[in-house]
Design an enzyme around this catalytic site. Structure first.
Site: not given
Length: 300
Positions: A174, A200, A70, A172
């Site tokens: 998510e 998420d 990001h 992760q």
């Protein structure tokens, strides 16, 4: 390091050997401390600033994560940020694009990252690919190359043979699919950290559609998914980590068994401090019978 001299010559092999031992123990020791239950706090770095990253490495946090998923970083900037962090005390991880981002994983580790966070893991096969990209053969498929920043401190033979036990591999958690397959995912050999991404995961589970903000974060569905992840971490001796904004819920998650915790990112830290200053300025100005109206912002 001490240098022993004999006949006018330094015993470089003794020096190098001791240096290698120090280097090879650091990442493994960090992981051992996490698995023993020690708490490690950190934040994400999204500002694409080597100066900010380096300053934060002297702030007391145990780890910093450069977020290339990001953040606006190319490899040159990523290299500068990793180098800046290494001047301080924090470990440096990099979040890459996903399990298929072999180039991103390779570059991050070659540039000297201590670990990798791989987002959007849904299946055992994706977990296996992520781990494989992080580790040298025969445990994985990471490519060997020299010289690289990762080998500067200890040399090729000081870094490569010890890298697999020193690199932190974090996956992760998510998505709803990840929770469904969590036993198979965390059962993959080489996974060190399961990192919960509540934002998420809530979206993937449809909780933003079911609840009004912020009630999805305390919903029974999310709590059940979180506990399932924690139970599986315990089963496979995987460290439980997560991302939070701020410190309000840190105690709650420590009780749940999380000990690798992010309390936001550098830009959030900046906005939080700015918001405090702006609010104080409003109060001070009013107390002095002066007029001042802050500029409008949707962020504060």
């Amino acid at each position: 390091y001490q240098r022993r001299v004999h006949g006018g010559r330094c015993h470089h092999h003794s020096l190098i050997l001791r240096r290698h031992i120090v280097m090879s123990a650091s990442g493994a020791q960090f992981k051992a401390e996490l698995r023993s239950g020690q708490v490690k706090y950190g934040i994400f770095v999204n500002s694409a600033s080597p100066q900010v990253a380096g300053q934060l490495s002297h702030s007391g946090y145990d780890w910093l994560l450069v977020d290339t998923q990001h953040g606006a970083m190319d490899n040159t900037l990523l290299s500068a940020m990793i180098n800046s962090i290494h001047l301080g005390k924090a470990k440096v991880l990099v979040r890459v694009g996903g399990a298929q981002d072999r180039a991103g994983i390779q570059q991050s580790l070659d540039l000297g990252a201590d670990g990798i966070l791989v987002p959007y893991i849904n299946t055992k096969e994706e977990a296996e690919l992520a781990v494989s990209c992080c580790l040298y053969p025969t445990a994985g498929t990471r490519s060997v190359y020299f010289p690289q920043p990762s080998t500067n401190a200890a040399g090729l033979l000081g870094y490569v043979p010890h890298a697999n036990k020193n690199i932190l591999v974090a996956l992760q958690v998510e998505t709803a699919s990840c929770i469904d397959n969590i036993d198979a995912i965390l059962g993959v050999k080489g996974v060190d950290i399961a990192f919960l991404g509540q934002n998420d995961l809530c979206m993937s589970m449809g909780l933003y559609e079911k609840y009004t903000f912020p009630h999805m974060y305390t919903s029974p569905e999310l709590n059940e998914a979180t506990q399932k992840m924690v139970n599986t971490c315990t089963k496979y001796n995987v460290v439980a980590g997560l991302f939070l904004f701020g410190t309000d819920r840190v105690g709650e998650f420590l009780k749940k068994g999380f000990n690798f915790i992010s309390v936001g990112n550098d830009l959030h830290h900046l906005l939080t401090q700015v918001g405090t200053h702006v609010k104080n300025l409003e109060t001070i100005t009013k107390d002095e019978n002066k007029e001042w109206t802050r500029q409008p912002s949707a962020l504060l």
